[in-house]
Enzyme design. Sequence first.
Site, PDB file in Angstrom:
ATOM      1  N   GLU A 126      40.567 -54.265  93.220  1.00 12.07           N
ATOM      2  CA  GLU A 126      39.838 -53.038  93.505  1.00 12.07           C
ATOM      3  C   GLU A 126      39.188 -52.487  92.235  1.00 12.07           C
ATOM      4  OE1 GLU A 126      42.004 -51.206  97.398  1.00 12.07           O
ATOM      5  OE2 GLU A 126      42.928 -50.690  95.475  1.00 12.07           O
ATOM      6  N   CYS A 384      44.134 -42.242  90.474  1.00 16.07           N
ATOM      7  CA  CYS A 384      45.012 -42.842  89.469  1.00 16.07           C
ATOM      8  C   CYS A 384      46.359 -43.218  90.079  1.00 16.07           C
ATOM      9  CB  CYS A 384      45.211 -41.844  88.333  1.00 16.07           C
ATOM     10  SG  CYS A 384      46.296 -42.421  87.025  1.00 16.07           S
TER      11      CYS A 384
END
EC number: 2.1.1.192
Length: 408
Positions: A126, A384
């Site tokens: 990703e 994150c």
Amino acid sequence: MAISYDLRPVGSCLERKTDNIVVKESSKLSLIGLSQDEIVQALKTVGVPERQTRMRARQLWHWLYVRGVSNFDEMLNISKVMQETLKHHFSIARPEIVGEQISKDGTRKWLLRFPARGAGRPVEIETVYIPEEGRGTLCLSSQVGCTLTCSFCHTGTQMLVRNLTAEEILAQLLVARDCLGDFPDKNTPDGAIVPVEGRKVTNIVMMGMGEPLYNYEAVKKALLIASDGDGLSLSKRRITLSTSGVVPGIIRTGEEIGVMLAISLHAVHDTVRDMLVPINKKYPLTLLMDACRNYPGLSNAKRITFEYVMLKDINDSLDDAKRLIQLLKGIPAKINLIPFNPWPGSNYQCSDWEQIERFADVVNQAGYASPIRTPRGRDILAACGQLKSASERLRKSERLKLENAIGH
């Protein structure tokens, strides 16, 4: 910044990729990720006259990294005969874009598939694009999965499958610039949130899947190509490499790559950091801080960023904030406070917002910049600590079966 929330599928890269984003022909050597000297050598091996190789390498470099082409036919100052030679022996194709998700805040996440290498399967990683006022940051992955098993990180639940090559790291940047219309003569997708002027990708951060310093040579090669002034030309001050604390690689990074450094710190006591970031058992805080103090080029103009995820009742007390100040004493630093981003199966809670602000105030009063990072892309698991692909390592029996089938 061009603010638009028209995120209809018509603006997605998936619908525009058929002409210039294709699966690499795995039997051919890719020119992506090779240095100019390596391209020169590759051209010699396919019969390009030696007196032409340096000039041809410069031409290819320009077309690949300035113009962003993914087809030799688009290289207009290269003869048809030479184009055919290049097509026969080499590839410059992009990886397959398996999926693209667009957050309500404009963050984009691409799921990219790379061809099998050796006896492995194709793998997926990703890559995330985060648009902000005046800049656009691309978060790159360095590995498929991760070995570090940080307990608050989703990627840590995916075992390491393999390292990415320099080609595969750079390909993430090329795909993003394709999809965002960030190369000359390319159009930005309708409804995309991007900086109004200049580049769409202004910064890159090695903060995606994997530990960059456990794939040092490939990361180094990719970042040196990304920062080359004759090609992609990203300033090294706009490239940040984040490590969980692989101490031996920190000084090398400063000496050999020269980019900005970020440390995934997340705790101020070894006992807590051992739990959150298990590599701390090998490289405890004392060793890590010593390496940071000796980072080449460290100054107030080139500060280290310390990342600190805020976990309720784990690392968010005001005593922790005071200890953080002592820990960083003498290091030109900025502290990014990161509200914990939940993911399926996570066992932590984000600190209360009021506590995060109190923590930030203590750090600010000591003279350190301590911005609270606004969570971006949470709704598409792009924030994150939320990245994870479905790729898994082959079991030994499966690998042997595949090796026998292909004759290795």
